[in-house]
Design a protein around this motif. Sequence first.
Motif, PDB file in Angstrom:
ATOM      1  N   GLU A 338     -51.607 -64.894  -7.571  1.00  0.00           N
ATOM      2  CA  GLU A 338     -50.395 -64.368  -6.941  1.00  0.00           C
ATOM      3  C   GLU A 338     -49.637 -63.506  -7.942  1.00  0.00           C
ATOM      4  O   GLU A 338     -49.686 -63.746  -9.150  1.00  0.00           O
ATOM      5  CB  GLU A 338     -49.474 -65.508  -6.470  1.00  0.00           C
ATOM      6  N   GLY A 339     -48.930 -62.484  -7.416  1.00  0.00           N
ATOM      7  CA  GLY A 339     -48.008 -61.718  -8.244  1.00  0.00           C
ATOM      8  C   GLY A 339     -48.367 -60.270  -8.478  1.00  0.00           C
ATOM      9  O   GLY A 339     -47.510 -59.483  -8.898  1.00  0.00           O
ATOM     10  N   LEU A 340     -49.621 -59.852  -8.232  1.00  0.00           N
ATOM     11  CA  LEU A 340     -50.034 -58.477  -8.488  1.00  0.00           C
ATOM     12  C   LEU A 340     -50.788 -57.919  -7.292  1.00  0.00           C
ATOM     13  O   LEU A 340     -51.256 -58.663  -6.429  1.00  0.00           O
ATOM     14  CB  LEU A 340     -50.924 -58.402  -9.736  1.00  0.00           C
ATOM     15  N   GLU A 341     -50.905 -56.586  -7.285  1.00  0.00           N
ATOM     16  CA  GLU A 341     -51.706 -55.900  -6.279  1.00  0.00           C
ATOM     17  C   GLU A 341     -52.708 -55.002  -6.983  1.00  0.00           C
ATOM     18  O   GLU A 341     -52.475 -54.540  -8.104  1.00  0.00           O
ATOM     19  CB  GLU A 341     -50.815 -55.060  -5.359  1.00  0.00           C
ATOM     20  N   ALA A 342     -53.829 -54.781  -6.322  1.00  0.00           N
ATOM     21  CA  ALA A 342     -54.879 -53.944  -6.898  1.00  0.00           C
ATOM     22  C   ALA A 342     -54.346 -52.544  -7.182  1.00  0.00           C
ATOM     23  O   ALA A 342     -53.621 -51.964  -6.372  1.00  0.00           O
ATOM     24  CB  ALA A 342     -56.077 -53.881  -5.961  1.00  0.00           C
ATOM     25  N   GLY A 343     -54.700 -51.995  -8.357  1.00  0.00           N
ATOM     26  CA  GLY A 343     -54.298 -50.646  -8.718  1.00  0.00           C
ATOM     27  C   GLY A 343     -53.043 -50.569  -9.544  1.00  0.00           C
ATOM     28  O   GLY A 343     -52.761 -49.505 -10.133  1.00  0.00           O
ATOM     29  N   GLU A 344     -52.259 -51.611  -9.614  1.00  0.00           N
ATOM     30  CA  GLU A 344     -51.068 -51.581 -10.453  1.00  0.00           C
ATOM     31  C   GLU A 344     -51.474 -51.516 -11.920  1.00  0.00           C
ATOM     32  O   GLU A 344     -52.571 -51.946 -12.302  1.00  0.00           O
ATOM     33  CB  GLU A 344     -50.196 -52.808 -10.194  1.00  0.00           C
ATOM     34  N   THR A 345     -50.572 -50.961 -12.753  1.00  0.00           N
ATOM     35  CA  THR A 345     -50.852 -50.791 -14.171  1.00  0.00           C
ATOM     36  C   THR A 345     -50.088 -51.838 -14.968  1.00  0.00           C
ATOM     37  O   THR A 345     -48.887 -52.017 -14.785  1.00  0.00           O
ATOM     38  CB  THR A 345     -50.445 -49.390 -14.641  1.00  0.00           C
ATOM     39  N   VAL A 346     -50.822 -52.534 -15.863  1.00  0.00           N
ATOM     40  CA  VAL A 346     -50.201 -53.564 -16.698  1.00  0.00           C
ATOM     41  C   VAL A 346     -50.414 -53.209 -18.157  1.00  0.00           C
ATOM     42  O   VAL A 346     -51.304 -52.435 -18.514  1.00  0.00           O
ATOM     43  CB  VAL A 346     -50.801 -54.950 -16.390  1.00  0.00           C
ATOM     44  N   ALA A 347     -49.589 -53.783 -19.006  1.00  0.00           N
ATOM     45  CA  ALA A 347     -49.712 -53.584 -20.451  1.00  0.00           C
ATOM     46  C   ALA A 347     -50.800 -54.496 -20.981  1.00  0.00           C
ATOM     47  O   ALA A 347     -50.777 -55.703 -20.756  1.00  0.00           O
ATOM     48  CB  ALA A 347     -48.390 -53.883 -21.132  1.00  0.00           C
ATOM     49  N   ALA A 348     -51.770 -53.895 -21.690  1.00  0.00           N
ATOM     50  CA  ALA A 348     -52.878 -54.662 -22.252  1.00  0.00           C
ATOM     51  C   ALA A 348     -52.759 -54.818 -23.759  1.00  0.00           C
ATOM     52  O   ALA A 348     -53.631 -55.410 -24.386  1.00  0.00           O
ATOM     53  CB  ALA A 348     -54.202 -54.006 -21.901  1.00  0.00           C
ATOM     54  N   SER A 349     -51.702 -54.293 -24.346  1.00  0.00           N
ATOM     55  CA  SER A 349     -51.447 -54.463 -25.779  1.00  0.00           C
ATOM     56  C   SER A 349     -49.944 -54.395 -26.008  1.00  0.00           C
ATOM     57  O   SER A 349     -49.177 -54.040 -25.094  1.00  0.00           O
ATOM     58  CB  SER A 349     -52.162 -53.380 -26.599  1.00  0.00           C
ATOM     59  N   SER A 350     -49.537 -54.742 -27.213  1.00  0.00           N
ATOM     60  CA  SER A 350     -48.112 -54.753 -27.580  1.00  0.00           C
ATOM     61  C   SER A 350     -47.297 -55.629 -26.638  1.00  0.00           C
ATOM     62  O   SER A 350     -46.110 -55.388 -26.420  1.00  0.00           O
ATOM     63  CB  SER A 350     -47.542 -53.330 -27.597  1.00  0.00           C
ATOM     64  N   VAL A 351     -47.950 -56.671 -26.089  1.00  0.00           N
ATOM     65  CA  VAL A 351     -47.249 -57.544 -25.145  1.00  0.00           C
ATOM     66  C   VAL A 351     -46.166 -58.325 -25.862  1.00  0.00           C
ATOM     67  O   VAL A 351     -45.070 -58.522 -25.322  1.00  0.00           O
ATOM     68  CB  VAL A 351     -48.260 -58.500 -24.470  1.00  0.00           C
ATOM     69  N   ALA A 352     -46.422 -58.768 -27.100  1.00  0.00           N
ATOM     70  CA  ALA A 352     -45.422 -59.506 -27.846  1.00  0.00           C
ATOM     71  C   ALA A 352     -44.190 -58.641 -28.114  1.00  0.00           C
ATOM     72  O   ALA A 352     -43.050 -59.129 -28.052  1.00  0.00           O
ATOM     73  CB  ALA A 352     -46.015 -60.023 -29.152  1.00  0.00           C
ATOM     74  N   GLU A 353     -44.400 -57.352 -28.422  1.00  0.00           N
ATOM     75  CA  GLU A 353     -43.267 -56.459 -28.671  1.00  0.00           C
ATOM     76  C   GLU A 353     -42.458 -56.244 -27.403  1.00  0.00           C
ATOM     77  O   GLU A 353     -41.211 -56.245 -27.442  1.00  0.00           O
ATOM     78  CB  GLU A 353     -43.766 -55.119 -29.212  1.00  0.00           C
ATOM     79  N   LEU A 354     -43.127 -56.069 -26.266  1.00  0.00           N
ATOM     80  CA  LEU A 354     -42.393 -55.916 -25.016  1.00  0.00           C
ATOM     81  C   LEU A 354     -41.635 -57.174 -24.668  1.00  0.00           C
ATOM     82  O   LEU A 354     -40.508 -57.131 -24.156  1.00  0.00           O
ATOM     83  CB  LEU A 354     -43.380 -55.573 -23.874  1.00  0.00           C
ATOM     84  N   LYS A 355     -42.232 -58.309 -24.958  1.00  0.00           N
ATOM     85  CA  LYS A 355     -41.570 -59.578 -24.699  1.00  0.00           C
ATOM     86  C   LYS A 355     -40.311 -59.716 -25.578  1.00  0.00           C
ATOM     87  O   LYS A 355     -39.262 -60.173 -25.123  1.00  0.00           O
ATOM     88  CB  LYS A 355     -42.538 -60.722 -24.968  1.00  0.00           C
ATOM     89  N   ALA A 356     -40.424 -59.289 -26.850  1.00  0.00           N
ATOM     90  CA  ALA A 356     -39.288 -59.360 -27.752  1.00  0.00           C
ATOM     91  C   ALA A 356     -38.170 -58.413 -27.312  1.00  0.00           C
ATOM     92  O   ALA A 356     -36.976 -58.748 -27.383  1.00  0.00           O
ATOM     93  CB  ALA A 356     -39.713 -59.023 -29.180  1.00  0.00           C
ATOM     94  N   GLN A 357     -38.518 -57.197 -26.853  1.00  0.00           N
ATOM     95  CA  GLN A 357     -37.512 -56.256 -26.380  1.00  0.00           C
ATOM     96  C   GLN A 357     -36.781 -56.794 -25.162  1.00  0.00           C
ATOM     97  O   GLN A 357     -35.573 -56.609 -25.009  1.00  0.00           O
ATOM     98  CB  GLN A 357     -38.162 -54.920 -26.055  1.00  0.00           C
ATOM     99  N   GLY A 358     -37.512 -57.490 -24.279  1.00  0.00           N
ATOM    100  CA  GLY A 358     -36.883 -58.030 -23.087  1.00  0.00           C
ATOM    101  C   GLY A 358     -35.939 -59.165 -23.399  1.00  0.00           C
ATOM    102  O   GLY A 358     -35.026 -59.449 -22.627  1.00  0.00           O
ATOM    103  N   ALA A 359     -36.172 -59.851 -24.548  1.00  0.00           N
ATOM    104  CA  ALA A 359     -35.305 -60.966 -24.900  1.00  0.00           C
ATOM    105  C   ALA A 359     -34.029 -60.504 -25.589  1.00  0.00           C
ATOM    106  O   ALA A 359     -33.095 -61.303 -25.795  1.00  0.00           O
ATOM    107  CB  ALA A 359     -36.049 -61.939 -25.817  1.00  0.00           C
ATOM    108  N   GLU A 360     -33.975 -59.223 -26.000  1.00  0.00           N
ATOM    109  CA  GLU A 360     -32.783 -58.731 -26.720  1.00  0.00           C
ATOM    110  C   GLU A 360     -31.610 -58.549 -25.770  1.00  0.00           C
ATOM    111  O   GLU A 360     -31.786 -58.215 -24.609  1.00  0.00           O
ATOM    112  CB  GLU A 360     -33.125 -57.405 -27.401  1.00  0.00           C
TER     113      GLU A 360
END
Length: 360
Positions: A338-360
């Motif tokens: 659950e949660g995604l649809e075919a064809g959507e684009t996801v981040a496959a790298s720098s996930v930790a950095e994106l997670k840190a930016q979202g926590a700021e």
Amino acid sequence: MTPRSIALLAALAAMAGLPACSSPQSEQAGSDGAETAQEPDGLAIETADVMEIDGVPIGSAPGTITLPPEARVAVTAPFPGAAVRVFVIEGQRVARGDPLALVRAAEPVQISGELARARSAERLAEARAKRLAQLAEEGIVAEARADEAQAEYEQARATRAEAARLAALGGIGPDGTMTLAAPIAGRVAHVGVETGGGVDGMGAPFVVEAEGAYQVELQLPERLAREVRPGMAVEVALPGADGEALSVGGRIIAVAPSIDPATRSVMARASIGDAPGVVAGRNVSVAIRGSGKGLAVPEHAVTRIAGKDHVFVREGEDWTARPVVVGATSGGLAIIAEGLEAGETVAASSVAELKAQGAE
């Protein structure tokens, strides 16, 4: 002002009016084929599209690699004795018929003597039976005596045959030595005797395991008990030599009919092939594949936020953390329930950095 100075000033004015001819590229291909987006904050994020796959894993279960019951063969000595020589060590590969040990025993010498005596008694009884049978035909002796002689001959022949079978066990030589040989090709899993040590007729000094066929004993959680059936495909995750995960395919061959009340799990068994890293006794994770279709993203695209699985989805120029339900992981992929649809684009790298930016 000289004509040369006027020409130089005109050239500089013309160059100042030209637009810029180079700018940073917004996207470029990554080294592994994934698209790498150059973000304004300097992050180089590899992206991956949510893809649709067949044979979606319906779940994972812990398992232990084992050998099939018929793959272990014990090698015993027909008579007690002493090991004169031991030719193998544990872990050594052997072919069928290869010698494992040379054992000398006293009993085979006795049996050889009994066999010689039994053969002599058989010849004597045979000659007596023939002579009395001829005399009975001529009426010289009673037929009863001929019948008794024939019965004694049959008994002598049976005694000789029994002694011959005993003497043939273990390739017994005239000096009482026996050669214990490998009954199958495989690996010597157990050596229970040393040179000069005793060998009895009750224990097994050697155990040989056949190679090339393995099984996995599974503990299926209760939620999978009704879904798993014999014939379903499985994938066993194994650590590779270079750190990369390997997988070995197989099939479910049996599922227990009832749930263990103590563990609330169902025992199942799958067959798998031989491969590097497949060792009896190793604990592994097994993904069970169904027949339906599903969505998958790289396993490292999934991260935990506030105790739940999330992936970062591109929405316009932004990356948004979206909660997902991971059904299973297999072959470096996370199967998204659950949660995604075919064809959507996801981040496959720098996930930790994106997670840190979202926590700021």
